[in-house]
Scaffold this active site. Structure first.
Site, PDB file in Angstrom:
ATOM      1  N   ASP A  12     -11.917   1.410  -2.499  1.00  0.00           N
ATOM      2  CA  ASP A  12     -10.833   0.960  -3.366  1.00  0.00           C
ATOM      3  C   ASP A  12     -11.365   0.541  -4.731  1.00  0.00           C
ATOM      4  O   ASP A  12     -12.328  -0.234  -4.822  1.00  0.00           O
ATOM      5  CB  ASP A  12     -10.115  -0.244  -2.739  1.00  0.00           C
ATOM      6  CG  ASP A  12      -9.341   0.121  -1.484  1.00  0.00           C
ATOM      7  OD1 ASP A  12      -9.140   1.324  -1.237  1.00  0.00           O
ATOM      8  OD2 ASP A  12      -8.932  -0.805  -0.764  1.00  0.00           O
ATOM      9  N   ASN A 195       7.128  -0.151   5.308  1.00  0.00           N
ATOM     10  CA  ASN A 195       7.635  -1.226   4.475  1.00  0.00           C
ATOM     11  C   ASN A 195       9.067  -0.861   4.079  1.00  0.00           C
ATOM     12  O   ASN A 195       9.593   0.171   4.520  1.00  0.00           O
ATOM     13  CB  ASN A 195       6.734  -1.494   3.266  1.00  0.00           C
ATOM     14  CG  ASN A 195       6.609  -0.292   2.332  1.00  0.00           C
ATOM     15  OD1 ASN A 195       7.507   0.549   2.232  1.00  0.00           O
ATOM     16  ND2 ASN A 195       5.491  -0.201   1.631  1.00  0.00           N
ATOM     17  N   ASP A 257      -1.798  -3.749   5.976  1.00  0.00           N
ATOM     18  CA  ASP A 257      -2.775  -3.355   6.997  1.00  0.00           C
ATOM     19  C   ASP A 257      -3.173  -4.561   7.846  1.00  0.00           C
ATOM     20  O   ASP A 257      -3.355  -4.453   9.065  1.00  0.00           O
ATOM     21  CB  ASP A 257      -4.016  -2.754   6.339  1.00  0.00           C
ATOM     22  CG  ASP A 257      -3.721  -1.466   5.604  1.00  0.00           C
ATOM     23  OD1 ASP A 257      -2.732  -0.793   5.951  1.00  0.00           O
ATOM     24  OD2 ASP A 257      -4.469  -1.138   4.656  1.00  0.00           O
TER      25      ASP A 257
END
Length: 327
Positions: A12, A195, A257
């Site tokens: 990331d 979501n 997560d």
């Protein structure tokens, strides 16, 4: 209960824009967007949805099996995951591609704009889940997370063929799926994770109504940010779990997560759904307070305190004994 977690393994690159994306968007020019955001902070961290979820399960001592494709640069990341309780023997390492990259910019309202480069993840469809199950023993659950779409479809079909329960978590890949693919990934899942935005997108992609979709899965779990989490089933009232709130948000990346890690840990311990979701919410908030998806420390006493403050002492006591056994 051992869980196989399939999906992306990535690095990331997390940046912060000290403004609001919405203020830079011109309504009349949305079809021709050309924007550059000057970020004032960059953090390079370990990530990928499967690695993040497996990391959380590893901290809970559940020995998860990570199933995904990584690149020639995976050695250090591999050592980190193994040191934190993750079985990485099922990770396929490319001999020429780099591990996937997730590049994400967050504004001061916690909105995010992200780009994902697949890299070695493109080789994930070569992984044979049946061979892994034969070598390591069949897991009690397979989470199919965002990955190369062909790999997601293959893992789902294999798990169903082997009669292993599936947790479907298509998340970021929904935008790339056609109707048939989206239906294949969620149909028959014991758990379905989305979501709020993904929930609406999933209905559009499948062409199913909410009622129809609920009839094809066990429980549909939708994370709603500060509004908490909802758990819906076809024959039961929707259960709504408040979020564990905090004033110390550092970075929203990885909170979803972490919720999945906490919820699945509770499931592995045979907890009721409500208890499992409370643990997921508490762990998600822990991650919100740190930069990076795997930089947090798991403190059982801290989780119990958060649960006590949000859901009451009875809820905390119901979870305390199991969490006390987490080293």
């Amino acid at each position: 209960m051992r869980i196989a977690v399939t999906g992306s393994i990535a690095t990331d690159h997390l940046m912060v824009f000290p403004g609001r994306f919405a203020e830079q968007l011109i309504k009349e020019q949305l079809e021709r967007v050309s924007l550059s955001f000057l970020a004032d902070r960059l953090e390079v961290r370990r990530g990928g949805v499967a690695a993040n979820i497996a990391f959380g399960l590893g901290l809970f001592g559940l020995d998860p099996i990570l199933v995904g494709a990584a690149g020639v640069d995976f050695a250090e990341y591999d050592a980190w995951l193994r040191a934190n309780g993750v079985d990485t023997t099922a990770v396929q390492v490319s001999d020429h591609l780099h591990t996937a990259r997730f590049v994400c910019t967050t504004d001061e309202d916690q909105n995010q704009i992200a780009t994902f480069y697949a890299g070695a993840m493109a080789e994930a469809s070569r992984i044979d889940l049946a061979a892994i199950a034969e070598r390591t023993g069949a897991p009690a659950l397979v989470l199919v997370g965002a990955d190369d779409p062909a790999a997601m479809l293959r893992h789902t079909a294999t798990a169903h063929r082997l009669t292993i329960p599936v947790a479907a978590d298509p998340s970021q890949q929904l935008a790339r799926l056609d109707r048939n693919q989206a239906r294949q990934l969620v149909d028959g899942a014991r758990w379905l994770f989305t979501n709020e935005y993904e929930a609406a997108l999933l209905l559009e992609r499948t062409g199913w109504t909410e009622e129809h979709l609920l009839g094809r899965v066990g429980t549909w779990i939708t994370t709603r940010g500060e509004a908490g989490v909802s758990l819906a089933g076809s024959d039961t009232p929707t259960l709504r779990i408040p979020a564990v709130l905090t004033d110390e948000i550092a970075d929203p990346t990885g909170a979803g997560d972490a919720f999945r890690s906490g919820f699945l840990a509770g499931t592995a311990w045979n907890w009721p759904q409500e208890q499992a979701a409370r643990l997921g919410c508490a762990l998600a908030t822990t991650v919100l307070e740190s930069v990076g998806t795997q930089e947090y420390k798991l403190s059982p006493s801290d989780l119990v305190t958060r649960i006590d403050q949000t859901y009451g002492s009875d809820a905390a006591r119901a979870l305390e004994a199991q969490l006390a056994r987490v080293s």
